[in-house]
Write an enzyme that holds these catalytic residues in place. Structure first.
Site, PDB file in Angstrom:
ATOM      1  CD  GLU A  94      53.210  43.642  33.522  1.00 44.53           C
ATOM      2  OE1 GLU A  94      54.115  43.416  32.645  1.00 44.53           O
ATOM      3  OE2 GLU A  94      52.313  44.219  33.650  1.00 44.53           O
ATOM      4  CB  CYS A 114      44.075  35.666  35.502  1.00 41.48           C
ATOM      5  SG  CYS A 114      42.586  35.987  36.469  1.00 41.48           S
ATOM      6  CB  CYS A 118      37.426  38.963  32.476  1.00 38.27           C
ATOM      7  SG  CYS A 118      37.068  38.101  34.101  1.00 38.27           S
ATOM      8  N   GLY A 167      46.175  38.595  38.073  1.00 36.12           N
ATOM      9  CA  GLY A 167      45.721  37.267  38.872  1.00 36.12           C
ATOM     10  C   GLY A 167      44.372  37.729  39.746  1.00 36.12           C
ATOM     11  CD  GLU A 168      39.360  36.582  41.968  1.00 39.92           C
ATOM     12  OE1 GLU A 168      38.941  37.810  41.194  1.00 39.92           O
ATOM     13  OE2 GLU A 168      39.256  36.899  43.102  1.00 39.92           O
ATOM     14  CG  LEU A 222      28.758  45.346  38.751  1.00 41.34           C
ATOM     15  CD1 LEU A 222      28.179  44.081  39.869  1.00 41.34           C
ATOM     16  CD2 LEU A 222      27.762  46.428  39.125  1.00 41.34           C
ATOM     17  CG  ASN A 300      42.938  51.373  30.379  1.00 42.09           C
ATOM     18  OD1 ASN A 300      43.278  52.226  30.160  1.00 42.09           O
ATOM     19  ND2 ASN A 300      42.986  51.045  31.683  1.00 42.09           N
ATOM     20  CB  CYS A 343      43.106  48.766  35.296  1.00 43.29           C
ATOM     21  SG  CYS A 343      43.162  48.825  37.224  1.00 43.29           S
TER      22      CYS A 343
HETATM   23  N1  SAH Z   1      41.135  39.731  39.079  1.00 47.34           N
HETATM   24  C1  SAH Z   1      40.832  41.022  40.073  1.00 47.34           C
HETATM   25  C2  SAH Z   1      41.954  41.855  40.021  1.00 47.34           C
HETATM   26  C3  SAH Z   1      42.812  42.337  38.906  1.00 47.34           C
HETATM   27  S1  SAH Z   1      42.122  43.032  37.746  1.00 47.34           S
HETATM   28  C4  SAH Z   1      39.538  41.334  39.317  1.00 47.34           C
HETATM   29  O1  SAH Z   1      39.139  41.129  38.419  1.00 47.34           O
HETATM   30  O2  SAH Z   1      38.986  42.329  40.088  1.00 47.34           O
HETATM   31  C5  SAH Z   1      42.185  44.910  38.116  1.00 47.34           C
HETATM   32  C6  SAH Z   1      40.847  45.610  37.606  1.00 47.34           C
HETATM   33  O3  SAH Z   1      41.085  45.926  36.307  1.00 47.34           O
HETATM   34  C7  SAH Z   1      39.497  45.030  37.628  1.00 47.34           C
HETATM   35  O4  SAH Z   1      38.412  45.591  38.155  1.00 47.34           O
HETATM   36  C8  SAH Z   1      39.292  44.768  36.176  1.00 47.34           C
HETATM   37  O5  SAH Z   1      38.091  44.272  35.942  1.00 47.34           O
HETATM   38  C9  SAH Z   1      39.948  45.703  35.604  1.00 47.34           C
HETATM   39  N2  SAH Z   1      40.349  45.683  34.023  1.00 47.34           N
HETATM   40  C10 SAH Z   1      40.565  44.478  33.476  1.00 47.34           C
HETATM   41  N3  SAH Z   1      40.907  44.675  32.280  1.00 47.34           N
HETATM   42  C11 SAH Z   1      40.930  45.981  32.008  1.00 47.34           C
HETATM   43  C12 SAH Z   1      40.913  46.879  30.890  1.00 47.34           C
HETATM   44  N4  SAH Z   1      41.296  46.583  29.785  1.00 47.34           N
HETATM   45  N5  SAH Z   1      40.484  48.435  31.219  1.00 47.34           N
HETATM   46  C13 SAH Z   1      40.286  48.683  32.270  1.00 47.34           C
HETATM   47  N6  SAH Z   1      40.199  48.021  33.353  1.00 47.34           N
HETATM   48  C14 SAH Z   1      40.449  46.548  33.258  1.00 47.34           C
HETATM   49 FE1  SF4 Z   2      38.958  38.516  34.964  1.00 47.78          FE
HETATM   50 FE2  SF4 Z   2      40.575  39.787  37.150  1.00 47.78          FE
HETATM   51 FE3  SF4 Z   2      41.536  37.848  35.914  1.00 47.78          FE
HETATM   52 FE4  SF4 Z   2      41.482  40.148  34.453  1.00 47.78          FE
HETATM   53  S1  SF4 Z   2      42.633  39.548  36.500  1.00 47.78           S
HETATM   54  S2  SF4 Z   2      40.926  37.953  33.779  1.00 47.78           S
HETATM   55  S3  SF4 Z   2      39.466  41.008  35.255  1.00 47.78           S
HETATM   56  S4  SF4 Z   2      39.528  37.932  37.103  1.00 47.78           S
END
Ligand code: SAH
Ligand code: SF4
Length: 358
Positions: A94, A114, A118, A167-168, A222, A300, A343
């Site tokens: 997406e 990913c 998390c 993705g990361e 963070l 979210n 996000c």
């Molecule tokens: N993998 C990378 C980039 C993609 S995630 C990372 O983790 O930074 C993009 C952002 O969305 C990150 O800051 C992530 O922690 C946040 N995010 C993930 N799940 C979320 C949710 N359910 N609500 C709000 N932000 C979220």
């Molecule tokens: Fe974690 Fe970012 Fe992957 Fe979501 S997209 S699982 S926040 S590393």
């Protein structure tokens, strides 16, 4: 026949040049063609008017400029637009366009699914399917510019890129690096590093590499202020705990004083949104001496997730404590909620649909 053609949008600048030389073209042409593809967005060789007719025909026979398919194009009530991009192996990611008054940000994906999981993230529930190739990362921008009708350089709609989709990015470092190089190219898309932000869950070696090589803005997910909590919600913290992460950010600051670092902090009700966490966050920033901006993100929610969104009163209280401690922390507006474009909600719809169809 069609699929035997080499797709020029899959090549680096050097590869493009080699390819042209092979069909009898002069190396300097590569620059012109690059400009047609990445600065003017043409999708056929006939449009390349500074190339001879004969050469254009040879190009058409041997090469293509095809984009990946768009399998869905969804407009949110707030103007956010989400695209589901389908690659030749039918895998999908997406991309989300977020228009604002003074800029337009495209949120792009770097992997299908990913590598990490998390706990608060919807993408994390989708097992990694594969890394994107560099050209598949760039294609998300080409497609967005096509659909936004945004190939007029003097009036750009798409001004910023954030790697905050699926993705990361740092687990796909090589492809992300090649893609950033193509975005940066002044003869092409011409998006400078001030306009590009890579978001990472905190991979220390790649943060350090990025500090030397890519030099984009950085967003660090963070989300927690002590190792115990962070490891609980983000397993990557076990490998790269906060102390190491903050030290890497400090190095980033020193090597790139003009680039921004943002700490993303998703507000999870009763988990990381208490007064003590706000105080821990102030201490963390003061101790590490990192020059950073905090972004408070309302969580979210998604089906099946164990967390809830902090109440707005709690978010404001948290923000005020930070402010009193000298830390400024804007609250991010959530966008595209109604089309699951916010996000952390990105997870290919079609993957779910495929399951339903089975
Ligand atoms: N993998 C990378 C980039 C993609 S995630 C990372 O983790 O930074 C993009 C952002 O969305 C990150 O800051 C992530 O922690 C946040 N995010 C993930 N799940 C979320 C949710 N359910 N609500 C709000 N932000 C979220
Ligand atoms: Fe974690 Fe970012 Fe992957 Fe979501 S997209 S699982 S926040 S590393």
């Amino acid at each position: 026949m069609e699929n035997k053609k080499i797709n020029l949008t899959h090549l680096s600048k050097q590869q493009l040049q080699d390819c042209l030389v092979e069909v009898g073209e002069k190396p300097f042409r590569a620059k012109q063609i690059w400009n047609w593809i990445y600065s003017r967005g043409v999708k056929s060789f006939e449009e390349m008017t500074n190339i001879s007719k004969e050469m254009r025909e040879i190009f058409t026979q041997n090469f293509s400029l095809n984009r990946p398919e768009i399998s869905q194009d969804i407009l949110s009530s707030d103007g956010t637009r989400k695209w589901l991009v389908r690659f030749s192996d039918c895998k999908e990611v997406e991309a989300v366009f977020i228009p604002e008054e003074t800029r337009g940000t495209l949120c792009i994906s770097s992997q299908v699914g990913c590598t990490l999981a998390c706990k608060f993230c919807h993408t994390g529930t989708q097992m990694l399917v594969r890394n994107l190739e560099f050209h598949e990362i760039v294609a998300q921008i080409l497609i967005a510019k096509d659909l936004l009708n945004d190939w007029d350089k003097n009036n750009r709609k798409l001004t910023n890129i954030v790697f905050m989709g699926m993705g990361e990015p740092f687990f796909n470092y090589e492809n992300v690096a090649k893609a950033v190089k193509i975005l940066n190219d002044a003869e092409g898309l011409d998006l400078s590093n001030r306009k590009i932000t890579i978001s990472t869950s905190g991979l220390v070696p790649e943060i350090l590499r990025c500090a030397d090589e890519l030099k984009t803005n950085l967003a660090i997910s963070l989300h927690a202020t002590n190792d115990k909590l962070r490891t609980d919600i983000m397993a990557i913290n076990k490998k790269y705990p906060l102390k190491e992460l903050l030290a890497a950010c400090k190095v980033y600051n020193q090597k790139n004083p003009n680039q921004k670092i943002t700490f993303e902090y998703v507000m999870l009700k009763d988990v990381n949104d208490q007064e003590l966490h706000a105080r821990e966050l102030i201490n963390l920033i003061n101790r590490s001496n990192v020059n950073v901006k905090i972004n408070l993100i309302p969580f979210n929610p998604w089906d099946g997730c164990e967390y809830g969104r902090s109440d707005i009163e709690q978010i404001l209280k948290f923000q005020q404590i930070l402010k009193n401690g000298g830390v400024i922390s804007p609250i991010r507006k959530t966008r595209g909620d109604d089309v699951l474009a916010a996000c952390g909600q990105l997870k290919s719809l079609s993957q779910r649909e495929q399951k339903l169809r089975k």
